[in-house]
Write an enzyme that holds these catalytic residues in place. Structure first.
Site: not given
Length: 444
Positions: A64-65, A95, A180, A303, A307
């Protein structure tokens, strides 16, 4: 005073005891009764005739950035996309910028999310070379689902590509860790195989061997340390065959896009089909479905990795990898159910019972008395066409734009409150951190 706050009446409930028509009585945030219930005993009755009621769908992998990349997505917009697609809970990845690798950055995300996200949530803590000593405490923080390690496809301190680094992390933690799994060394060697302006070269560069090599290394390290691992987004038939022999230590996630798309996606979608690990050919897709059919695959995660269009429109390989997915998980997979590729019970197993079983989520993952009243209500007969305009993600696009599906999320119920009904958001955000049996906190 009414015995129930709400009764969900005459729905076809899909649960651990099969599929049958019954009523669900809710008081406060919990399920308090199942069976034939008197409508007069409730303040509100929701007529669910002709609809299927599933335990609230949990998407076990989203990005969700936030913080740092909010132009792509944030916790509010990502979770709105979740509930509009029938998802009641998510596991979100580390991340971000700054990375979620300290107690401070983790608690910051919890604070940002609480009562702002539309669904319930848990966050992964990132495992790195530098925070190994702190991981035994970090993995026990309230709202933490566990440790996430990037063996490939990452940059900076979040990348742990070496066996010694992975082993040091596994040696100190106690909970199931998620990975990952792509071999970074092989990826570096094969970078020259990327063809400018040709995203179909992406799975040539990130070939099946890069995934299989890494997963074999990972399983060996799990056995050496006696720890549980969770291998994310399996993309190859060979990994499924290999992991079938290692289910005592390894659980397995698959994604809707690896089950749905194949090599033709690069012709249709270009860089919008670019993911890590890649969408591969139909033979690998068949092998992943075999893992679903025979039970090697444990759970489904979207996943969701959004963007902007501007970013995705960059020429390959300058284009970023990732696509939206949290909102389309339920309709895309229900379409597979209607096509006979999987049973509805198996879908429930992979999206609620499975996450509960693997990660020990407290009071979620079943329709049972004493559990949170998290429900995903769907119309299996409803046909819709997925459109970019429907997607609530800040990214505003989906690789399934224009795809007709049969099976649609009608309602999202979070802890007894109707958050979404018939594509309309009905409630303010009240998202709370999930609780886990391995890390229950003492009463205040």
């Amino acid at each position: 005073m009414a015995q129930y706050d709400v009764i969900f009446k005459d729905g076809t409930v899909v649960n651990q005891d099969g599929i049958h028509v019954t009523d669900i009585g809710v008081k406060g945030e919990r399920i308090v009764a199942l069976g034939s219930l008197d409508a007069a005993s409730a303040e509100k009755v929701v007529d669910c005739r002709g609809l299927h009621i599933l335990p609230g769908v949990i998407d076990t992998q989203v990005h969700f950035r936030e913080p740092g990349l909010e132009h792509k997505e944030d916790l509010e917009s990502g979770s709105l996309s979740a509930v509009m697609g029938g998802v009641t809970g998510v596991f979100e990845m580390p991340n971000t910028n700054p990375l979620t690798i300290t107690a401070e950055t983790f608690r910051d995300k919890i604070a940002r999310a609480t009562n702002r996200m539309h669904c319930d949530f848990a966050f992964y803590i990132g495992g790195t070379h530098d925070n190994v000593a702190e991981l035994p405490e970090l993995e026990r923080l309230p709202g933490c689902v566990g440790v996430k390690v990037f063996m490939g496809s990452s940059t900076g301190s979040l990348l742990v590509s070496d066996d010694a680094g992975v082993k040091s992390i596994l040696s100190v933690i106690r909970r199931r860790a998620a990975f990952h799994s792509e071999d970074e060394y092989r990826l570096e060697e094969r970078k020259p195989l990327r063809v400018p302006n040709d995203p179909s070269s992406h799975p040539v560069w990130r070939d099946p061997e890069a995934a299989l090599m890494s997963t074999k290394r990972l399983v060996r390290l799990a056995r050496e340390t006696g720890k549980r691992i969770h291998v994310l987004h399996i993309s190859t038939a060979e990994e499924m065959l290999f992991l079938a022999d290692h289910k005592d230590v390894a659980s397995v996630e698959v994604t809707p896009h690896h089950l749905t798309l194949d090599e033709t996606a690069y012709t249709r979608l270009g860089t919008y089909a670019q993911m890590n690990p890649p969408v591969r050919d139909a033979a690998h897709r068949k092998g992943i479905w075999a893992g679903v059919d025979n039970g090697v695959a444990d759970i489904l995660g979207s996943d969701h990795a959004p963007h902007t269009r501007e970013e995705k429109d960059k020429p390959y390989p300058n284009s970023p990898s990732g696509m939206t997915g949290v909102q389309t998980l339920v309709p895309v997979m229900l379409d597979h159910v209607n096509a006979g590729r999987m049973s509805l019970e198996r879908f429930v197993d992979m999206t609620s019972a499975g996450p509960n079983r693997l990660f020990g989520i407290a009071n979620k993952g079943r329709i049972a008395v004493g559990y949170d009243a998290d429900l995903t209500i769907v119309d299996l007969k409803r046909e819709e066409t997925i459109r970019d305009e429907w997607v609530a993600s800040r990214a505003g696009w989906t690789p399934y734009n224009g795809v007709k599906v049969k099976g649609w999320p009608v309602g999202t119920i979070l802890r007894g409150r109707t958050v979404m009904w018939e594509n309309e958001l009905l409630a303010a955000s009240t998202g709370q951190p999930m609780r886990f049996l391995e890390t229950l906190q003492p009463m205040a």
